[in-house]
Structures are given as C-alpha cells and as structure tokens.
Scaffold this active site. Structure first.
Site, mmCIF file in Angstrom:
data_model
loop_
_atom_site.group_PDB
_atom_site.id
_atom_site.type_symbol
_atom_site.label_atom_id
_atom_site.label_comp_id
_atom_site.label_asym_id
_atom_site.label_seq_id
_atom_site.Cartn_x
_atom_site.Cartn_y
_atom_site.Cartn_z
ATOM 1 C CG ASP A 369 -11.856 -61.834 -2.016
ATOM 2 O OD1 ASP A 369 -11.425 -62.221 -0.925
ATOM 3 O OD2 ASP A 369 -12.228 -60.670 -2.233
ATOM 4 C CG ASP A 561 -11.852 -56.692 -5.517
ATOM 5 O OD1 ASP A 561 -10.740 -57.005 -5.985
ATOM 6 O OD2 ASP A 561 -11.998 -56.183 -4.394
ATOM 7 C CG ASP A 565 -7.933 -59.813 -3.838
ATOM 8 O OD1 ASP A 565 -7.245 -59.796 -2.810
ATOM 9 O OD2 ASP A 565 -9.168 -59.909 -3.831
#
Length: 668
Positions: A369, A561, A565
């Site tokens: 990410d 995190d 997600d």
C-alpha cells in the site's frame, strides 16, 4: 533433568496463570499426546547456572575416568566382578537415572518410543554384555548434549523472554495531590499516573504534562528519544527520560499495546512450519520402526548364523539404537525456527508463527500500500480551493466534522488545519463508502467528501481535472453541487527507496497498489523505482490485482495497515502490517508486524525467513546423511559405540550450534 518438551514437539513460551507475568517453557505437543502432566514439567535447567547444568556430567566423567584408569593405565587385581560393576554404575547413575526416569514418565504419558527409552535400552544393553565404559560414555555424552541443548534453548528465548519484563507490575497514582503505589492490573481508566525519569510506563495513556521525552525501544526496537506533547498517546513499555511526567490512563493493563504484542510473541511458536510438522510426524513413525529394527538385528541372526554370538549382536543392536535417536532433528529444527522468531523480535519484526518464516523465504512478490507504508502517512493541507458561491468556513467545518468519523490519516490533516470540531453541527446518515469517501446529510442536503470517483458516482459536475494534480485531493460537494477541493501532501519515508533496492536484490518484485489517484501513485513509484504501480483502486480492484499475481503460481506478501485492506491481507500468502505505534487492529490482522513502520524491515523479514529455512534444511541434511551412513555401518558391525555417540550426540550438538547461528546474523 526435567522433561524435554523438544524430544517430540518443540517448545513455546506460556504464561503461568498462577504467577504475575512469569513464564515457563512448556511442551507444545499435539492434542493426542498433550495432557496435564506435560504442564507440570518446565525446563528447570534454564533457571540453573551453566556449572549446575554440568555437575552430573562432571561427576560421571570423574568416576568414569577412574574406572578406565583402573582398567587400562593402573590395573588392579581387585578391580573385577561386582566391584568393577559398582564403580561404573556409580559413574552411570548421575547421568543415566534422570534419563530413565523420563523414559518411565514418557511411557506413562503414552509416548512409548521417546529418545529417553532408546538411550536407556542402548546403555543398559551395553552393561548387559559387559561394555561398562561404553555404556557410561554414551549416556555421559548424551547428558552433555542435553545440557548444551538447554543452554541453546535458553539463549534462543532470551530476546523474546526479555519482552515479558517490559511491563512494570506497579504504578504510582496521583489522587488529590497525593501519590500512592498500586498494582498496575488494578489501575482504572481515567486515573493519573506519575512517571519519574527512568521509570517505565505500565499502561497506555495520554500525556497530561506539557512535554516529555520517551525511549520507545520496547515497542519499536529503536532507542532514540521520541518527544511527546500534551495530548499525545503514550504506550506501555515507553521509558520516561527527562522530567517527572503525568499520564492519564486510557486502557486497562491487559488491553495495552505492549500486552497485545507480548501475547502475540508468546503464541508465536504455536503455528508450526510445514517442515517442523513433518519432522514431528516423521519422528513418531521413524522411532518405533528403528526400535523394532534394533530388536530384529539382535534376534534374526540367531536363525541365520550357526555361530550366533548374542553379545556381538546385542552390541550391534545397541549401537543401532543410539545412532537412530532422532534427537538432532526434533531439537534443532524447532530451535532453528524459534531462533528465527527471536531474530525477528530483536530487529523489531514480530512473526505470528514459524510457518510465516517458511512462506517469506519463498516470496517472489511484495505488494505494498502507499500511504503509511512507503509514505509517512502524515498529511498536511497544502491548498484550499472553495468556490465563491459557498461559505468557505462552513464547508471546512462540515468537512472537519465528517472526517472526524474516519480513521484515515487524511482526517488528521484536516483536523489539524481546521481546528476543533464544531459538535453543534447536525449531520445525519454519515456513511463511509469504501474506495470513494464519506457521505452525510445536513438539513436534508447531501454533503460529500472524497475522491473524484465519489463525485462521478453521485453525478456531481465539476470542471477540475484530477490528473493535473500530483497531490492527494479531497473533492467536496454540497447539495448536489461541486463546492471545491483541498489538496493534501505526504512525504516518502527516508528508507523506502533502500527497501525497494534490497527487495530487488533478493529477487523479489515490488508492486504498489493504492486507492489514491494515479498521478500521485505514479509520482511515488517513479521516485522509488517501482515499475508495477496502480492507483484509483477500489478494495475489490486490489484483490483482483493480487489474484492476477497468484494465478502465475507465485507467492505474494501484502504490506499495509491490515485493516482497510483486510480482503487483500486475507488473500495474500503473508500479510505484513506496519504496526509501529498504530492501531491494535493491525496487530490482530496481520501475520507479520513491523513495529517501527520502516519499509526497510520488509527485506529484513524476508532475509530472516530465507536464513532460517536454509539452516533448518542444513540440519535435516546433516542428520540424515550422517545417521544413514553410521546406521549401515552399525548394522554391519563396522561401527562402535563411539561412532554411535557422534552420530547421535555429536550431530545433535552440531545442529544446535548451527541453529543458534541465526541469532548472531546482522540482517539490516
């Protein structure tokens, strides 16, 4: 000598429910053999000094050497018969009795073919045919090997067990201007703690003093001071450095960040790697087979050879039993994985199980990410562009209010820019639309704040080109009309580029997936040297991208995190969370937690996985090759008890020494 849980099943740290934050080493057996008796045994030797561990072996060695001297160097006519047997029995008992005791207890627990039984039968057999010195020597060297094993296991646990001492048992509470010391577990939310310089915080809270500086090594592995200001969150395990500080408790003792980390570490060995599980099952099949083979070596020649000598064939059978002991495998392999988990802990990386070490060793793709992983995730409002027909202050207050319902770092940036939330505002039906933004209603009018896809979804017309911006944009609409936007900037982490370079050196392909707009994502990717980068992605789009990689038959790790997600984390082979001082949910969701939020720890985690797997397979190969060779020689009468000792104890010690090497490696 205490029961060796590693004789069949490895080991793990468990919390003693009857003590305050103390730990013991308990058996990690499968459900079919794990019972209450296992819990009664701990590695008592781990609490002894090195000298105490070796006292039985030293005593045995001295008496053995006396016997060998009387046999060979200063022979005496009286040293025969029962006198000779008694001396060698005196040499045997200090090291042999504890092993025989464990053999009996193992049988009582249903484990008939333990290493204790094999060693007992082999050495008693040696005594039965008059080979007293060799019988004592085998048990003596076995005892020395067990002592070294205890030292190695204790050393492997040191990094992890040290975490268990990070939480103070007591805190100083301030009440009506008076201080009193109470048990940390009895402290209540809202109470005020007084923390003197050098003291360690026991519970999570909010700093009530104007300023304070803390050592955060217990949580992040980094000992450099971290300055906090009034209102900032401070966590259990942090050490106050300079001045007397006050902290308001926000969480109970059992719910603190450090408590959850400790629970994670304590349970880390419960999830076994496939190699470890295979060796367990193999040992349980292998040991009975070699036991029956040893019996066959002793009995069958009676029906084959007319000049059968029971002493010779019993000797060969005893040698076979000593060689076949699976000690090197069942000790060194779990110890290797335990060492890998310990090496990770020392580097600020928490593995939730040895199985994830194995998977990371084979990872070919790392998907990351953007926000909070490769960038700081600390946003600052850069530009505010509200159209003239709207009240700028009103729009910003509404934006501040609705963003207060979000956990995204952007919400923090908006709050810092606008100021305190106006709670007198009446906003209803607030909805977080994943991948788009936020929606609420004010006096019957829709208020939208998110990306430009949110504007498209609600047919909001705008004349702004999102592609023209290289910063993150929050588009705003009110009452069906486009009201303007604010731009927010983020910064790339200082070690992000180095992390990408290291991943490429390891043969791992990095990729970046983000819900942020493509222009921002491409700018970050170009700066870091990431070729595969995709922006404007919804959660389901990220899932599809990861599915495309997995369709090629390659293992994928996802770094993010662990909360927003969650679908991608669940789909990936390993979910890696930038835990740091972030949310508790991150620690719960991910398979691996990087405590200091540094992307450079991603390749370090992979290196630890690769090195652990390499060491484990080195030990497996060493044990099998040496044991197979000496087993054949022993069955053919070409090996003595001394070769058998090397094949068992010698190989076990070499494997243990090899396993603990991982704790000395520097991975960063």
């Amino acid at each position: 000598m205490s029961k060796k849980c590693c004789s069949t099943d490895g080991f793990e740290l468990t919390k003693d429910k009857n003590s305050n934050n103390k730990t013991s080493c308990s058996c990690c057996a499968d459900s079919d053999v794990h019972n209450e008796h296992d819990h009664e045994h701990t590695h008592g030797e781990s609490e002894k000094t090195t000298l105490q561990l070796f006292i039985p072996a030293i005593l045995s060695f001295v008496i053995l050497m006396a016997g060998i001297s009387l046999d060979n160097w200063i022979p005496q006519t009286w040293f025969t018969g029962w006198i000779r047997l008694a001396l060698y029995l005196a040499a045997y008992l200090p090291v042999g009795f504890p092993v025989m005791k464990e053999a009996v207890e193992s049988i009582r627990d249903g484990d008939f073919f333990s290493e204790f039984l094999l060693m007992s039968i082999a050495t008693i057999g040696a005594f039965a045919i008059g080979e007293y010195p060799e019988g004592v020597a085998v048990m003596l060297f076995y005892s020395i090997g067990e002592a070294f094993q205890d030292i190695a296991v204790t050393r492997a646990k040191t990094n992890i067990k040290s975490l268990l001492d990070q939480r103070p048992d007591e805190v100083t509470i301030l009440e009506d201007g008076q201080t009193k010391v109470i048990k940390a577990e009895t402290a209540k939310i809202g109470q005020r703690i007084q923390l003197k310089p050098g003291e360690k915080l026991a519970l999570d809270g909010e700093l009530a003093s104007e300023m304070a500086s803390f050592n955060t090594a217990a949580l992040t592995g980094e000992s450099k001071p971290d300055s906090k200001k009034k209102g900032d969150e401070v966590l259990a395990g942090m050490i106050n450095l300079n001045t007397v500080s006050e902290v308001i408790i926000l969480k109970e003792f059992k719910d603190s960040k450090l408590s959850r980390i400790l629970e994670l570490v304590q349970n880390a060995t419960s999830q076994k790697a496939k190699t470890e599980l295979f060796i367990r099952k193999f040992a349980r099949i292998y040991t009975p087979i070699v036991t029956f083979l040893a019996v066959a070596i002793f009995i069958l020649p009676y029906f084959i050879f007319p000049n059968y000598d029971y002493k010779e064939w019993l000797y060969r059978a005893c040698i076979f039993l000593v060689i076949s002991c699976p000690c090197a495998l069942v000790i060194s392999i779990p110890l290797g994985y335990f060492g890998g988990i310990g090496a990770g802990s020392r580097n600020g990386i928490l593995f939730k199980g040895s199985n994830f070490l194995d998977i990371l060793a084979d990872i070919k793709n790392v998907v990351m990410d953007k926000t909070g992983t490769l960038t700081e995730g600390v946003f600052k409002v850069k530009e505010v562009a509200i159209l003239p027909e709207f009240n700028k202050d009103e729009i910003l207050q509404l934006l501040n209010f609705i963003e207060g319902k979000s956990t995204h770092p952007i919400a923090t940036a908006v709050h810092e820019f606008v100021g305190n939330v106006d709670h007198s505002l009446k906003m209803e039906d607030i909805e977080d639309i994943a991948g788009y933004g936020l929606k609420g209603r004010v006096d019957g009018k829709d208020f939208l704040a998110g990306n430009f896809r949110l504007m498209d979804r609600f047919n909001i017309k705008y004349d702004t080109d999102p592609a023209a911006f290289t910063e993150t944009i929050i588009a705003i609409a009110f009452d069906g009309k486009f009201a303007g936007y604010i731009t927010i900037s983020d910064h790339i982490k200082e070690d992000a580029a180095a992390a990408i370079r290291e991943l490429k050196k390891l043969g791992v392909t990095p990729a970046m997936l983000s819900g942020d707009k493509s222009a921002v994502v491409n700018t970050v990717a170009q700066t870091l040297g990431i070729q595969n980068a995709f922006g404007d992605l919804l959660p389901e789009d990220k899932v599809n991208k990861v599915k495309e990689i997995k369709a090629r038959g390659e293992k994928v790790a996802f770094v993010g995190d662990g909360v927003n997600d969650a679908p991608v984390v669940a789909l990936s082979d390993v979910g890696i969370a930038m835990g740091g001082l972030g949310s508790d949910a991150t620690i719960e969701t991910a398979d691996v937690v990087i405590q200091d939020d540094k992307p450079s720890k991603i390749p370090v985690a992979i290196k630890i996985g690769k090195e652990t797997k390499k060491i484990v397979w080195q030990n497996i190969t060493l044990a099998f090759v040496v044991k197979a060779a000496v087993l054949i020689l022993g069955a053919g009468g070409l090996a003595t008890m001394w070769e058998a000792v090397f094949a068992d104890v010698g190989v076990a010690m070499l494997a243990i020494l090899n396993a603990v090497r991982i704790q000395r490696f520097r991975f960063s």
